[in-house]
Motif scaffolding. Structure first.
Motif, short mmCIF file in Angstrom:
data_model
loop_
_atom_site.label_atom_id
_atom_site.label_comp_id
_atom_site.label_asym_id
_atom_site.label_seq_id
_atom_site.Cartn_x
_atom_site.Cartn_y
_atom_site.Cartn_z
N MET A 5 36.46 45.30 34.63
CA MET A 5 36.31 44.06 33.85
C MET A 5 37.62 43.67 33.18
O MET A 5 37.80 42.51 32.81
CB MET A 5 35.22 44.22 32.80
N LEU A 6 38.53 44.61 33.06
CA LEU A 6 39.84 44.29 32.48
C LEU A 6 40.58 43.26 33.32
O LEU A 6 41.46 42.57 32.82
CB LEU A 6 40.67 45.56 32.31
N GLY A 7 40.20 43.13 34.58
CA GLY A 7 40.81 42.11 35.44
C GLY A 7 40.58 40.71 34.92
O GLY A 7 41.36 39.80 35.20
N TYR A 8 39.54 40.53 34.11
CA TYR A 8 39.27 39.21 33.54
C TYR A 8 40.31 38.80 32.51
O TYR A 8 40.38 37.64 32.14
CB TYR A 8 37.85 39.16 32.93
N LEU A 9 41.15 39.73 32.09
CA LEU A 9 42.26 39.36 31.20
C LEU A 9 43.25 38.45 31.92
O LEU A 9 44.01 37.73 31.28
CB LEU A 9 42.96 40.62 30.69
N SER A 10 43.21 38.48 33.26
CA SER A 10 44.08 37.61 34.07
C SER A 10 43.37 36.34 34.51
O SER A 10 43.91 35.59 35.32
CB SER A 10 44.56 38.36 35.31
N GLY A 11 42.17 36.12 34.03
CA GLY A 11 41.42 34.92 34.37
C GLY A 11 40.23 35.24 35.26
O GLY A 11 40.12 36.33 35.82
N PRO A 12 39.33 34.26 35.42
CA PRO A 12 38.10 34.51 36.16
C PRO A 12 38.29 34.75 37.66
O PRO A 12 37.54 35.50 38.27
CB PRO A 12 37.24 33.27 35.90
N ARG A 13 39.27 34.12 38.27
CA ARG A 13 39.48 34.31 39.71
C ARG A 13 39.92 35.74 40.00
O ARG A 13 39.34 36.43 40.83
CB ARG A 13 40.50 33.31 40.25
N ILE A 14 40.96 36.20 39.30
CA ILE A 14 41.44 37.58 39.48
C ILE A 14 40.39 38.57 38.97
O ILE A 14 40.14 39.60 39.60
CB ILE A 14 42.78 37.80 38.74
N GLY A 15 39.77 38.24 37.85
CA GLY A 15 38.76 39.13 37.28
C GLY A 15 37.60 39.37 38.23
O GLY A 15 37.18 40.51 38.42
N SER A 16 37.10 38.31 38.84
CA SER A 16 35.97 38.48 39.76
C SER A 16 36.40 39.26 41.00
O SER A 16 35.64 40.09 41.51
CB SER A 16 35.39 37.12 40.16
N LEU A 17 37.61 39.04 41.47
CA LEU A 17 38.12 39.77 42.63
C LEU A 17 38.20 41.27 42.33
O LEU A 17 37.72 42.10 43.11
CB LEU A 17 39.50 39.23 43.02
N VAL A 18 38.78 41.63 41.19
CA VAL A 18 38.92 43.04 40.81
C VAL A 18 37.54 43.67 40.56
O VAL A 18 37.24 44.76 41.04
CB VAL A 18 39.83 43.19 39.57
N TYR A 19 36.70 42.95 39.83
CA TYR A 19 35.36 43.46 39.52
C TYR A 19 34.56 43.67 40.81
O TYR A 19 33.94 44.72 41.00
CB TYR A 19 34.62 42.48 38.59
N ASN A 20 34.57 42.70 41.69
CA ASN A 20 33.80 42.81 42.93
C ASN A 20 34.32 43.92 43.83
O ASN A 20 33.55 44.60 44.50
CB ASN A 20 33.78 41.48 43.67
N PHE A 21 35.63 44.12 43.84
CA PHE A 21 36.21 45.22 44.62
C PHE A 21 35.64 46.56 44.14
O PHE A 21 35.34 47.43 44.95
CB PHE A 21 37.75 45.20 44.48
N ALA A 22 35.49 46.70 42.84
CA ALA A 22 34.98 47.95 42.26
C ALA A 22 33.47 48.04 42.29
O ALA A 22 32.91 49.09 41.99
CB ALA A 22 35.48 48.09 40.83
N HIS A 23 32.79 46.96 42.64
CA HIS A 23 31.32 46.95 42.60
C HIS A 23 30.68 46.61 43.94
O HIS A 23 29.59 46.05 43.99
CB HIS A 23 30.84 46.00 41.50
N THR A 24 31.35 46.95 45.02
CA THR A 24 30.73 46.87 46.33
C THR A 24 30.57 48.29 46.86
O THR A 24 31.36 49.17 46.54
CB THR A 24 31.58 46.06 47.34
N TYR A 25 29.56 48.50 47.65
CA TYR A 25 29.30 49.83 48.19
C TYR A 25 30.37 50.27 49.19
O TYR A 25 30.54 51.46 49.43
CB TYR A 25 27.93 49.88 48.87
#
Length: 136
Positions: free
Chosen positions: A43-63
């Motif tokens: 979720m710290l990726g959201y410090l760079s904005g929603p586009r980067i944040g969602s990309l980082v979050y989704n990378f860490a939250h896919t099987y």
């Protein structure tokens, strides 16, 4: 059945299999507790904005990612890497079980599990039946 319900059941199954595998592998409780919320550091990726944040979050939250990590751990004979992957999969499963989904770049609360239904009306020109019966 509602797709959200299916995804929650899938999450429960992933959580159960991951925890069972962790237990059967003899993983220590302390490692499970330490790593249980580690994927949420993404979720710290959201410090760079929603586009980067969602990309980082989704990378860490896919099987996919922890499955590959676990396969590599198995391939090189490293049981600790397998345990990390199992905890990671369990975390994702728990998230899905309680309704947290992959994030949309439009905002943290917009997920694949929280898509709102739109009330729409189909006009005759948009109807698949009208399209199929229209002369060409």
């Amino acid at each position: 059945m509602n797709p959200r319900t299916v995804l929650r059941i899938e999450g429960a199954a992933a959580l159960a299999v991951a925890l069972g595998g962790y237990y059967l592998s003899g993983g220590p409780l302390w490692l499970l507790l330490v790593l249980a919320l580690a994927p949420d550091l993404s979720m710290l990726g959201y410090l760079s904005g929603p586009r980067i944040g969602s990309l980082v979050y989704n990378f860490a939250h896919t099987y996919t990612v922890p499955t590959v990590v676990g396969a590599v751990g198995y391939g090189v004979g490293e049981p600790t890497v397998i345990l990390v992957a199992l905890v990671w999969i369990g975390h994702i499963g728990a998230d899905r079980l309680v309704g947290y989904g992959l994030k949309s770049p439009t905002g943290f609360n917009h997920t694949h599990l929280s898509v709102q239904r739109r009330e729409t009306t189909v006009t005759p020109s948009e109807s698949p039946v009208a399209d199929a019966t229209r002369p060409r």
